[in-house]
Write a protein that holds these residues in place. Structure first.
Motif, PDB file in Angstrom:
ATOM      1  N   TYR A 247      60.703 -36.302 -62.578  1.00  0.00           N
ATOM      2  CA  TYR A 247      59.468 -36.808 -61.987  1.00  0.00           C
ATOM      3  C   TYR A 247      58.295 -36.474 -62.896  1.00  0.00           C
ATOM      4  O   TYR A 247      58.416 -35.645 -63.806  1.00  0.00           O
ATOM      5  CB  TYR A 247      59.244 -36.218 -60.593  1.00  0.00           C
ATOM      6  N   PHE A 248      57.165 -37.124 -62.661  1.00  0.00           N
ATOM      7  CA  PHE A 248      55.966 -36.835 -63.447  1.00  0.00           C
ATOM      8  C   PHE A 248      55.141 -35.796 -62.708  1.00  0.00           C
ATOM      9  O   PHE A 248      54.768 -35.991 -61.544  1.00  0.00           O
ATOM     10  CB  PHE A 248      55.133 -38.092 -63.699  1.00  0.00           C
ATOM     11  N   ASP A 249      54.857 -34.694 -63.377  1.00  0.00           N
ATOM     12  CA  ASP A 249      54.059 -33.617 -62.814  1.00  0.00           C
ATOM     13  C   ASP A 249      52.593 -33.871 -63.177  1.00  0.00           C
ATOM     14  O   ASP A 249      52.219 -33.760 -64.352  1.00  0.00           O
ATOM     15  CB  ASP A 249      54.532 -32.270 -63.359  1.00  0.00           C
ATOM     16  N   GLN A 250      51.786 -34.188 -62.187  1.00  0.00           N
ATOM     17  CA  GLN A 250      50.399 -34.544 -62.440  1.00  0.00           C
ATOM     18  C   GLN A 250      49.601 -33.361 -62.999  1.00  0.00           C
ATOM     19  O   GLN A 250      48.708 -33.549 -63.831  1.00  0.00           O
ATOM     20  CB  GLN A 250      49.748 -35.043 -61.148  1.00  0.00           C
ATOM     21  N   GLN A 251      49.897 -32.169 -62.548  1.00  0.00           N
ATOM     22  CA  GLN A 251      49.157 -31.001 -63.016  1.00  0.00           C
ATOM     23  C   GLN A 251      49.463 -30.705 -64.477  1.00  0.00           C
ATOM     24  O   GLN A 251      48.553 -30.426 -65.273  1.00  0.00           O
ATOM     25  CB  GLN A 251      49.479 -29.783 -62.154  1.00  0.00           C
ATOM     26  N   LEU A 252      50.735 -30.774 -64.847  1.00  0.00           N
ATOM     27  CA  LEU A 252      51.111 -30.524 -66.237  1.00  0.00           C
ATOM     28  C   LEU A 252      50.827 -31.722 -67.129  1.00  0.00           C
ATOM     29  O   LEU A 252      50.662 -31.579 -68.343  1.00  0.00           O
ATOM     30  CB  LEU A 252      52.602 -30.168 -66.322  1.00  0.00           C
ATOM     31  N   GLY A 253      50.804 -32.932 -66.553  1.00  0.00           N
ATOM     32  CA  GLY A 253      50.638 -34.137 -67.341  1.00  0.00           C
ATOM     33  C   GLY A 253      51.882 -34.462 -68.149  1.00  0.00           C
ATOM     34  O   GLY A 253      51.795 -35.002 -69.252  1.00  0.00           O
ATOM     35  N   GLU A 254      53.054 -34.153 -67.575  1.00  0.00           N
ATOM     36  CA  GLU A 254      54.323 -34.306 -68.282  1.00  0.00           C
ATOM     37  C   GLU A 254      55.411 -34.778 -67.321  1.00  0.00           C
ATOM     38  O   GLU A 254      55.380 -34.457 -66.117  1.00  0.00           O
ATOM     39  CB  GLU A 254      54.753 -32.962 -68.883  1.00  0.00           C
ATOM     40  N   HIS A 255      56.373 -35.523 -67.852  1.00  0.00           N
ATOM     41  CA  HIS A 255      57.604 -35.761 -67.113  1.00  0.00           C
ATOM     42  C   HIS A 255      58.414 -34.475 -67.142  1.00  0.00           C
ATOM     43  O   HIS A 255      58.520 -33.822 -68.201  1.00  0.00           O
ATOM     44  CB  HIS A 255      58.397 -36.905 -67.738  1.00  0.00           C
ATOM     45  N   VAL A 256      58.992 -34.096 -66.011  1.00  0.00           N
ATOM     46  CA  VAL A 256      59.740 -32.846 -65.945  1.00  0.00           C
ATOM     47  C   VAL A 256      61.080 -33.067 -65.260  1.00  0.00           C
ATOM     48  O   VAL A 256      61.251 -33.982 -64.437  1.00  0.00           O
ATOM     49  CB  VAL A 256      58.953 -31.735 -65.218  1.00  0.00           C
ATOM     50  N   LEU A 257      62.015 -32.194 -65.601  1.00  0.00           N
ATOM     51  CA  LEU A 257      63.340 -32.167 -64.987  1.00  0.00           C
ATOM     52  C   LEU A 257      63.686 -30.712 -64.736  1.00  0.00           C
ATOM     53  O   LEU A 257      63.736 -29.917 -65.680  1.00  0.00           O
ATOM     54  CB  LEU A 257      64.375 -32.813 -65.922  1.00  0.00           C
ATOM     55  N   PRO A 258      63.912 -30.310 -63.492  1.00  0.00           N
ATOM     56  CA  PRO A 258      64.208 -28.905 -63.216  1.00  0.00           C
ATOM     57  C   PRO A 258      65.474 -28.426 -63.934  1.00  0.00           C
ATOM     58  O   PRO A 258      66.503 -29.122 -63.942  1.00  0.00           O
ATOM     59  CB  PRO A 258      64.386 -28.864 -61.696  1.00  0.00           C
ATOM     60  N   TYR A 259      65.383 -27.247 -64.515  1.00  0.00           N
ATOM     61  CA  TYR A 259      66.553 -26.630 -65.153  1.00  0.00           C
ATOM     62  C   TYR A 259      67.704 -26.504 -64.163  1.00  0.00           C
ATOM     63  O   TYR A 259      68.871 -26.717 -64.518  1.00  0.00           O
ATOM     64  CB  TYR A 259      66.175 -25.254 -65.708  1.00  0.00           C
TER      65      TYR A 259
END
Length: 300
Positions: A247-259
């Motif tokens: 998903y896209f994390d608005q706070q980080l400004g990055e697409h993320v995938l949980p470890y």
């Protein structure tokens, strides 16, 4: 090779993580002082090794410094055969720094560094930091194993691009493993604004258009994999990426995938590779990079 992908709940080892973060900053700044400058400040980074994290050979000192997370010691080795060892154990950053500098002095290695940590709020000079003093050997060993796994997949990902790409390297500023691909085009000057980090550092790091990805032991219950583009192309935040847990994390400004999602997958390597490939292709296609993913010129 057996793929481990160990469980690593952040809340169980965060005090250790934050202490070792400061230790890696001390050693990373030493590498920065003892190597010739490279584009995007690549000469500042550490590298995953068969035992932990290493500076590799630093040419201005004829020495290598390695965090050994199997025997839990810091090892300083010189080309003349001298070796110095420090225990990795519960100890303050100030104590670590004092012994480390004493070893460098005994080897005749002069490496002046900035005493203030970078990219962390409320930074305390290393020689006055008595708050960070935890070290869980089992947790650090498990984190190193997670780095080994991430390094393997990210190295394979890096090999799929024939354009300019960084090594897979560990940045001590944010305490993350990263690899970056470059489009070959200049980028607008980065505005900076990173806490306790000079703006010129970010301007140099992002002087060219990039798609970057990495692994950070924070941002979720067991850390995250991330992917971003600079400058960010229109539509990137809404891009359709894989797998479903990304998903896209608005706070980080990055697409993320949980470890944790990667670790639980039936094929963690392929699962993570899907995330790295899909987020890069989104950045590449939306920004219309002048080279295709294999490094060949575009035909359109």
């Amino acid at each position: 090779m057996q793929h481990s992908w160990p469980s690593l709940p952040v809340d169980e080892w965060q005090p250790t993580r934050d202490t070792v973060h400061m230790w890696t900053q001390i050693v990373g700044k030493t590498r920065l002082a003892l190597t010739p400058p490279l584009n995007q400040l690549w000469n500042s980074a550490l590298y995953v090794s068969a035992r932990g994290l290493t500076t590799s050979l630093m040419p201005y000192a004829g020495a290598e410094i390695e965090f050994d997370f199997t025997r839990h010691e810091l090892v300083i080795t010189t080309v003349s055969g001298a070796v110095r060892r420090m225990a990795l154990a519960p100890r303050s950053v100030a104590d670590f720094y004092a012994e480390f500098r004493a070893h460098l002095d005994s080897l005749g290695i002069d490496a002046p560094i900035s005493m203030l940590p970078n990219e962390v709020p409320d930074a305390v000079p290393f020689d006055r930091d008595h708050a960070h003093d935890q070290y869980d050997a089992l947790a650090m060993h498990r984190f190193w194993l997670s780095l080994v796994d991430a390094h393997r997949v990210m190295s394979e990902f890096r090999a799929g691009f024939r354009g300019k790409a960084s090594p897979v390297h560990f940045f001590w500023g944010a305490f993350d493993l990263a690899v970056t691909r470059f489009s070959g085009r200049p980028a607008p000057r980065h505005p900076g604004g990173i806490v306790n980090c000079p703006d010129w550092v970010m301007a140099e790091a992002y002087s060219e258009e990039v798609s970057s990805c990495g692994y950070w032991p924070g941002g979720a219950a067991e850390g995250i994999f991330y992917s971003y583009a600079y400058p960010e192309p229109a539509g990137f935040r809404a891009a359709d990426t894989q797998p479903a847990e990304a998903y896209f994390d608005q706070q980080l400004g990055e697409h993320v995938l949980p470890y944790a999602a990667v670790r639980a997958a039936s094929d963690p390597d392929a699962y993570l590779r899907g995330f790295l490939d899909s987020t890069f292709l989104a950045a590449h296609n939306l920004a219309r990079w002048p080279v295709d993913p294999a490094g060949e010129p575009r035909s359109d």
